[in-house]
Design an enzyme around this catalytic site. Structure first.
Site: not given
Ligand SMILES: Cc1cc2nc3c(=O)[nH]c(=O)nc-3n(C[C@H](O)[C@H](O)[C@H](O)COP(=O)(O)O)c2cc1C
Length: 214
Positions: A192-194
């Site tokens: 999730s792009r984290l």
């Protein structure tokens, strides 16, 4: 805009770093750990990294791939032609950046610092370990200069083969550079792009580290 070429975009998510990445105090230990993992996991070219330099007059930035050959003390060593474009840039402006991307591990490492030539004797030793054809090519190629036709290069190579029937000495214009970093950032892709980003900075004689927003 008259036309737009859409490139394939898989909206890929990153999944390898699914547990919190733990970073130690010494960035070189971390680099070796990640580099070893890149080898174990059969990354195609773990030593290949992008080297960016800035031309001092025009401030034009340029990047190209080089092979990282050694990590010694706290320096990253690569070899090239000192008269090449990168060599000309580095002569006047020793600030440079290295970038590794290991897609199988979903990792990148950004390294920024100051470059200087390694001692001639060390370049000699490495040059001696190279295959003869590579040694002759280092003489034959005026790296980054315009080449009228490929045949010119081949005929220079043939002439050099006769000129040096036995040992090929290291050309004075060829050797190693060591990049002494002042910043190193480790990036681990996460869902999730984290992503995890751990940044090391050399301040007042010691390395500090902190996380950055992805
Ligand atoms: C996988 C790979 C590894 C390379 N390794 C080196 C290297 O170690 N040293 C080098 O001078 N050029 C290497 N090259 C070629 C450089 O990318 C570049 O074309 C060359 O050094 C000339 O760059 P310059 O004109 O900007 O100085 C490599 C290229 C690739 C694709």
């Amino acid at each position: 805009m008259d036309w737009i070429q859409k490139l394939r975009d898989s909206h890929k998510d990153f999944e390898k770093g699914n547990i919190a990445t733990v970073f130690g105090e010494n960035p070189f230990d971390e680099f070796i750990k990640w580099f070893d993992e890149a080898n174990v996991k059969n990354e195609l070219e773990p030593n290949a990294c992008s080297l960016s330099t800035v031309s001092p007059g025009s401030l034009k930035v340029s990047s190209r791939i080089v092979y990282l050959k050694e990590l010694r003390d706290s320096e990253f060593v690569f070899y090239t032609n000192y008269g090449s474009q990168k060599g000309t840039d580095l002569k006047e402006n020793p600030l440079a950046a290295l970038l590794f991307f290991w897609p199988g591990l979903e990792r990148q490492i950004r390294i920024e610092g100051i470059v200087q030539k390694i001692p001639a004797l060390e370049s000699d030793a490495y040059f001696e370990s190279r295959p003869r054809q590579s040694q002759l090519s280092a003489w034959a190629s005026n790296q980054s200069e315009k080449l009228n036709q490929r045949e010119d290069l081949i005929s220079r190579l043939e002439a050099l083969n006769s000129q040096f029937p036995e040992k090929v000495p290291r050309p004075p214009h060829w050797g190693g550079y060591a990049l002494k970093p002042n910043t190193i950032e480790f990036w681990q892709g996460r869902p999730s792009r984290l992503h995890d980003r751990c940044c090391y900075e050399f301040i007042d004689g010691k390395w500090i580290n902190y996380r950055k927003n992805p």
